[in-house]
Design a protein around this motif. Structure first.
Motif, mmCIF file in Angstrom:
data_model
loop_
_atom_site.group_PDB
_atom_site.id
_atom_site.type_symbol
_atom_site.label_atom_id
_atom_site.label_comp_id
_atom_site.label_asym_id
_atom_site.label_seq_id
_atom_site.Cartn_x
_atom_site.Cartn_y
_atom_site.Cartn_z
ATOM 1 N N PHE A 1 25.424 15.463 171.984
ATOM 2 C CA PHE A 1 24.012 15.821 171.892
ATOM 3 C C PHE A 1 23.526 15.500 170.495
ATOM 4 O O PHE A 1 24.209 15.788 169.510
ATOM 5 C CB PHE A 1 23.848 17.318 172.191
ATOM 6 N N SER B 1 19.700 14.486 167.992
ATOM 7 C CA SER B 1 18.264 14.593 167.792
ATOM 8 C C SER B 1 17.569 13.246 167.919
ATOM 9 O O SER B 1 18.114 12.211 167.542
ATOM 10 C CB SER B 1 18.011 15.154 166.387
ATOM 11 N N HIS B 2 16.364 13.267 168.456
ATOM 12 C CA HIS B 2 15.440 12.134 168.399
ATOM 13 C C HIS B 2 14.033 12.666 168.584
ATOM 14 O O HIS B 2 13.848 13.860 168.844
ATOM 15 C CB HIS B 2 15.800 11.024 169.400
ATOM 16 N N THR C 1 15.943 13.894 177.230
ATOM 17 C CA THR C 1 17.283 14.397 176.936
ATOM 18 C C THR C 1 17.841 13.843 175.626
ATOM 19 O O THR C 1 17.623 12.687 175.278
ATOM 20 C CB THR C 1 18.252 14.084 178.093
ATOM 21 N N GLY C 2 18.545 14.716 174.929
ATOM 22 C CA GLY C 2 19.240 14.308 173.709
ATOM 23 C C GLY C 2 20.722 14.092 173.964
ATOM 24 O O GLY C 2 21.498 13.881 173.050
ATOM 25 N N TYR D 1 18.691 20.563 176.637
ATOM 26 C CA TYR D 1 19.074 19.858 175.414
ATOM 27 C C TYR D 1 18.240 18.594 175.245
ATOM 28 O O TYR D 1 18.709 17.484 175.423
ATOM 29 C CB TYR D 1 20.572 19.528 175.431
ATOM 30 N N LYS D 2 16.974 18.777 174.896
ATOM 31 C CA LYS D 2 16.072 17.655 174.638
ATOM 32 C C LYS D 2 16.256 17.190 173.198
ATOM 33 O O LYS D 2 16.635 17.973 172.317
ATOM 34 C CB LYS D 2 14.629 18.097 174.862
ATOM 35 N N GLY D 3 15.962 15.927 172.953
ATOM 36 C CA GLY D 3 16.116 15.388 171.608
ATOM 37 C C GLY D 3 15.295 16.128 170.571
ATOM 38 O O GLY D 3 15.717 16.293 169.430
ATOM 39 N N THR D 4 14.121 16.602 170.970
ATOM 40 C CA THR D 4 13.241 17.323 170.048
ATOM 41 C C THR D 4 13.680 18.773 169.829
ATOM 42 O O THR D 4 13.172 19.444 168.935
ATOM 43 C CB THR D 4 11.795 17.327 170.574
ATOM 44 N N TYR E 1 16.817 19.725 169.090
ATOM 45 C CA TYR E 1 18.008 19.790 168.233
ATOM 46 C C TYR E 1 17.712 20.598 166.979
ATOM 47 O O TYR E 1 16.670 20.441 166.334
ATOM 48 C CB TYR E 1 18.453 18.381 167.841
ATOM 49 N N CYS F 1 25.156 19.810 168.328
ATOM 50 C CA CYS F 1 26.132 19.158 169.200
ATOM 51 C C CYS F 1 27.268 20.094 169.593
ATOM 52 O O CYS F 1 27.784 20.027 170.713
ATOM 53 C CB CYS F 1 26.689 17.900 168.545
#
Length: 148
Positions: free
Chosen positions: A54, A56-57, A62-63, A104-107, A109, A116
């Motif tokens: 997992f 971040s983005h 999803t991340g 667990y979305k990228g935003t 994190y 992770c």
């Protein structure tokens, strides 16, 4: 949708598949810090020859990342830990990753509260009923507790 890499086959033990936690150093200072119990680690869960992690983005998607085991750029592989065994198929595991992708979305994190290692702990509990070792996310827990 997850990014899919090459899938290798692993020998099975009586219909069971091993679930490994792959641990990586995030800093060269972990050489000393590890022995003090305060290292900074990245982790991923390896099952059916695929590693899930997992990160971040900036997108609200999803991340969760799917990749080749022990091959994360920017991280130094430290060790592999057998967490347990699962009877789940690759298809079932990908279904779980799709479900977890909603949480667990990228935003979403956060280094302290949703990183992770939190993700890997959730995955390992779902697949084996066992958590990851405490030392892997100790630094985040100690920072979280000291901020409260």
């Amino acid at each position: 949708m997850l990014c899919r890499g090459r899938i290798s086959t692993m020998p099975r033990k009586a219909g069971l598949v091993p679930v490994h936690l792959n641990v990586y150093d995030l800093t060269s200072m972990n050489g000393c810090a590890h022995w003090l119990g305060i290292g900074v680690y990245h982790s991923g869960v390896e099952v059916h020859g695929v590693e899930y992690a997992f990160g971040s983005h900036e997108n609200a998607t999803t991340g969760i990342i799917e990749g080749e085991p022990k091959e994360w750029k920017g991280f130094t592989f430290r060790k592999q830990i057998l967490i347990g065994w699962t009877e789940m198929s690759l298809r079932e595991i990908r279904g779980i990753m799709e479900e977890l992708g909603e949480y667990y979305k990228g935003t979403s994190y956060n280094m302290i509260t949703r990183n992770c290692n939190h993700f890997c702990n959730d995955v390992c509990i779902r697949l084996t009923g066992k958590p990851i070792p405490n030392w892997i996310n100790r630094l985040a827990r100690s920072v979280c507790c000291s901020v409260e």
